[in-house]
Design an enzyme around this catalytic site. Structure first.
Site, PDB file in Angstrom:
ATOM      1  N   GLU A 196      -0.591   4.778  -0.437  1.00 57.04           N
ATOM      2  CA  GLU A 196      -1.439   5.962  -0.644  1.00 57.04           C
ATOM      3  C   GLU A 196      -0.632   7.233  -0.431  1.00 57.04           C
ATOM      4  O   GLU A 196       0.147   7.343   0.522  1.00 57.04           O
ATOM      5  CB  GLU A 196      -2.645   5.926   0.305  1.00 57.04           C
ATOM      6  CG  GLU A 196      -3.726   5.002  -0.229  1.00 57.04           C
ATOM      7  CD  GLU A 196      -4.750   4.611   0.797  1.00 57.04           C
ATOM      8  OE1 GLU A 196      -4.433   4.636   1.996  1.00 57.04           O
ATOM      9  OE2 GLU A 196      -5.870   4.264   0.400  1.00 57.04           O
TER      10      GLU A 196
ATOM     11  N   LYS B 119      -1.269   0.173 -24.943  1.00 57.48           N
ATOM     12  CA  LYS B 119      -1.628   0.005 -26.364  1.00 57.48           C
ATOM     13  C   LYS B 119      -0.357   0.075 -27.206  1.00 57.48           C
ATOM     14  O   LYS B 119       0.512  -0.778 -27.037  1.00 57.48           O
ATOM     15  CB  LYS B 119      -2.688   1.044 -26.742  1.00 57.48           C
ATOM     16  CG  LYS B 119      -3.988   0.869 -25.936  1.00 57.48           C
ATOM     17  CD  LYS B 119      -5.081   1.783 -26.421  1.00 57.48           C
ATOM     18  CE  LYS B 119      -6.391   1.517 -25.710  1.00 57.48           C
ATOM     19  NZ  LYS B 119      -6.535   2.270 -24.460  1.00 57.48           N
TER      20      LYS B 119
ATOM     21  N   THR C 157      -3.218   5.627 -21.892  1.00 56.58           N
ATOM     22  CA  THR C 157      -3.002   4.317 -21.291  1.00 56.58           C
ATOM     23  C   THR C 157      -1.569   3.917 -21.624  1.00 56.58           C
ATOM     24  O   THR C 157      -0.939   4.493 -22.515  1.00 56.58           O
ATOM     25  CB  THR C 157      -3.972   3.262 -21.852  1.00 56.58           C
ATOM     26  OG1 THR C 157      -3.984   3.363 -23.278  1.00 56.58           O
ATOM     27  CG2 THR C 157      -5.368   3.445 -21.308  1.00 56.58           C
TER      28      THR C 157
ATOM     29  N   ASP D 269      -6.383  12.788 -25.449  1.00 62.51           N
ATOM     30  CA  ASP D 269      -6.310  11.401 -24.985  1.00 62.51           C
ATOM     31  C   ASP D 269      -5.532  10.640 -26.058  1.00 62.51           C
ATOM     32  O   ASP D 269      -6.083  10.268 -27.094  1.00 62.51           O
ATOM     33  CB  ASP D 269      -7.730  10.842 -24.819  1.00 62.51           C
ATOM     34  CG  ASP D 269      -7.729   9.386 -24.374  1.00 62.51           C
ATOM     35  OD1 ASP D 269      -6.666   8.745 -24.448  1.00 62.51           O
ATOM     36  OD2 ASP D 269      -8.796   8.889 -23.973  1.00 62.51           O
TER      37      ASP D 269
ATOM     38  N   TYR E  62       0.851  -1.190   0.000  1.00 62.02           N
ATOM     39  CA  TYR E  62       0.000   0.000   0.000  1.00 62.02           C
ATOM     40  C   TYR E  62       0.882   1.233   0.000  1.00 62.02           C
ATOM     41  O   TYR E  62       1.871   1.295   0.740  1.00 62.02           O
ATOM     42  CB  TYR E  62      -0.913   0.030   1.237  1.00 62.02           C
ATOM     43  CG  TYR E  62      -2.326  -0.351   0.891  1.00 62.02           C
ATOM     44  CD1 TYR E  62      -3.042   0.412  -0.034  1.00 62.02           C
ATOM     45  CD2 TYR E  62      -2.952  -1.450   1.462  1.00 62.02           C
ATOM     46  CE1 TYR E  62      -4.341   0.072  -0.382  1.00 62.02           C
ATOM     47  CE2 TYR E  62      -4.251  -1.799   1.119  1.00 62.02           C
ATOM     48  CZ  TYR E  62      -4.951  -1.030   0.196  1.00 62.02           C
ATOM     49  OH  TYR E  62      -6.216  -1.362  -0.151  1.00 62.02           O
TER      50      TYR E  62
ATOM     51  N   ARG F 155      -1.121  -2.697 -18.218  1.00 57.73           N
ATOM     52  CA  ARG F 155      -2.443  -2.043 -18.158  1.00 57.73           C
ATOM     53  C   ARG F 155      -2.371  -1.008 -17.053  1.00 57.73           C
ATOM     54  O   ARG F 155      -2.288  -1.346 -15.869  1.00 57.73           O
ATOM     55  CB  ARG F 155      -3.526  -3.059 -17.828  1.00 57.73           C
ATOM     56  CG  ARG F 155      -3.753  -4.069 -18.889  1.00 57.73           C
ATOM     57  CD  ARG F 155      -5.108  -4.701 -18.759  1.00 57.73           C
ATOM     58  NE  ARG F 155      -6.050  -3.986 -19.575  1.00 57.73           N
ATOM     59  CZ  ARG F 155      -6.272  -4.254 -20.859  1.00 57.73           C
ATOM     60  NH1 ARG F 155      -5.605  -5.215 -21.459  1.00 57.73           N
ATOM     61  NH2 ARG F 155      -7.150  -3.566 -21.545  1.00 57.73           N
TER      62      ARG F 155
HETATM   63  N1  DSN Z   1     -11.094  -0.388 -25.184  1.00 54.90           N
HETATM   64  C1  DSN Z   1     -10.179   0.535 -25.808  1.00 54.90           C
HETATM   65  C2  DSN Z   1     -10.060   0.286 -27.258  1.00 54.90           C
HETATM   66  O1  DSN Z   1     -10.162  -0.862 -27.634  1.00 54.90           O
HETATM   67  O2  DSN Z   1      -9.822   1.197 -28.025  1.00 54.90           O
HETATM   68  C3  DSN Z   1     -10.511   1.930 -25.488  1.00 54.90           C
HETATM   69  O3  DSN Z   1     -10.607   2.060 -24.108  1.00 54.90           O
END
Ligand code: DSN
Length: 416
Positions: free
Chosen positions: A48, A225, A222, A196, A46, A231
């Site tokens: 925080e 990707k 994120t 984003d 933890y 993640r």
């Molecule tokens: N689920 C993602 C995507 O596949 O683009 C977006 O959050």
């Protein structure tokens, strides 16, 4: 593993990943080092708070890990000492976007993102998302003829609606975004500009997609990707935002507060370590080569699919993804996705702009090259993949054996 039931399922999933062609543009394959960080005892801790100011003891090494992750994240995007801060604690993309609105936009005010069925995201203000319940969503759309962003029309809409936040960056838009134009749009109504970049962050890091940092007030992404990390997500915030200056606020401070204690509890320290590892990988020359190849591969896939008679939304791609409109094949995206999966090819059904079909049975499929490029596939294999799609969707052939054969030539490093 002592739990044989779960062990068996994990092994089956590794086998599935190894033996299928993954064309989902938001997925990728992380390195053993990123996996090592994710699966480490850091998950027990933890923490925080933030480095140097925690609510729990025992965070000496965790502080160092978070500090390294932040420094590397800034370095990857060329933001060292140029007035940007980063928060690496968001659990994933949706909480990151929510935190930005919580930090900067009073409840009930307007936010303006691209409509979901045109390529936006749930958290950019879709009606089923909490983001449109707490804030008023006034989405913009794509031009029907060009299936592209129409900056003049978006500007007019923004001037009329006067949102407090404009969101750029999408999940199913195959073209490059003009961030300078978005800055002008945001300035025309005094709004913050949030980019984003979740889908194309790896391309920005690799230098094959324009960087949004010169123009945005806040950038979310994120890590999993095109950036090929765990993640998790990050929020970059500008210390030099004119909009923030006008509102007499400091974005980094508000973002930190919105993440913790506003929305989240203890950060997932294993994910933060995964980010640190992935950022180190993204700084290597090999990552630049990777990002370049992702875009090259998507271009070849698009050209070949067009040769096979498929219609692409926007007539092609400038990024890692493409959107195929199956209307001329007299088939929906769901049916196509099922047929392809039976042959070991994984895609996702997707709406196309102004889709006449419902979201659960839309007209398109979305394809991307980040995962296959990580496996080492190049132009030649993209031609083969396009041919597979034609053979399955047009000729009705079974290509499952050939798919497995191709996958075996490009094995993943995971053992099942
Ligand atoms: N689920 C993602 C995507 O596949 O683009 C977006 O959050």
């Amino acid at each position: 593993m002592k739990d044989k039931a779960i062990e068996k399922l994990i092994k089956s999933e590794i086998k599935r990943q190894n033996e299928t062609i993954n064309l989902i543009p938001s997925e990728n394959f992380v390195s053993q080092d990123v996996l090592g960080a994710l699966g480490s005892p850091l998950t027990n801790k933890y923490a925080e708070g933030y480095p140097g100011a925690r609510y729990y003891g025992g965070n000496t090494y965790v502080d160092d890990i978070e500090t390294v992750a932040k420094a590397r994240a800034l370095e990857v995007f060329g933001l060292k000492d140029v007035g940007w801060a980063v928060n690496v604690q968001p659990y994933s993309g949706s909480p990151a976007n929510l935190a930005v609105y919580v930090a900067l936009i009073p409840i009930g005010e307007k936010i303006m993102g691209l409509q979901l069925d045109m390529g936006g995201h749930l958290t950019h203000g879709h009606k089923v998302s909490f983001t449109s319940k707490a804030w008023q969503s006034v989405p913009y759309v794509l031009n029907k003829k060009t299936e592209s962003l129409d900056y003049e029309a978006i500007k007019k809409w923004a001037e009329k609606e006067k949102p407090k936040m404009i969101v750029a960056g999408y999940t199913a838009y195959p073209k490059v975004i003009d961030f300078k134009k978005f800055r002008e749009i945001a300035d025309s109504c005094g709004a913050y500009l949030m980019v984003d970049m979740s889908h194309f962050a790896g391309l920005v890091a690799g230098g094959v997609y324009p960087s949004p940092f010169k123009y945005a007030d806040v950038v979310t992404t994120t890590a999993h990707k095109t950036l090929r990390g765990p993640r998790a997500a990050m929020i970059f915030s500008s210390r030099n935002s004119k909009v923030a200056e006008g509102n007499k606020v400091e974005i980094p401070k508000l973002i930190n507060r919105a993440i913790f204690p506003g929305l989240q509890g203890g950060p997932h320290v294993n994910q933060i370590a995964g980010i640190a590892v992935a950022m180190h990988e993204a700084m290597q020359p090999s990552f630049k080569k990777y990002a370049k190849q992702v875009v090259l591969n998507a271009g070849i896939l698009a050209t070949e699919l067009k040769k096979h008679g498929f219609r692409l939304v926007g007539d092609g791609t400038e990024t890692h993804l493409l959107l195929v409109d199956l209307t001329n094949r007299r088939m929906g995206g769901g049916e196509a996705s099922d047929k392809l999966e039976k042959n070991g090819i994984i895609v996702n059904k997707n709406t196309i702009p102004y889709d006449p079909r419902p979201p659960l049975d839309p007209s398109g499929i979305r394809l991307g090259t980040p995962a296959l490029t990580t496996r080492g596939m190049k132009e030649k294999e993209m031609k083969q993949v396009a041919k597979f799609l034609k053979e399955v969707l047009v000729d009705g052939s079974d290509v499952s054996k050939e798919v497995k054969k191709l996958c075996r030539r490009f094995p993943l490093s995971y053992k099942n």
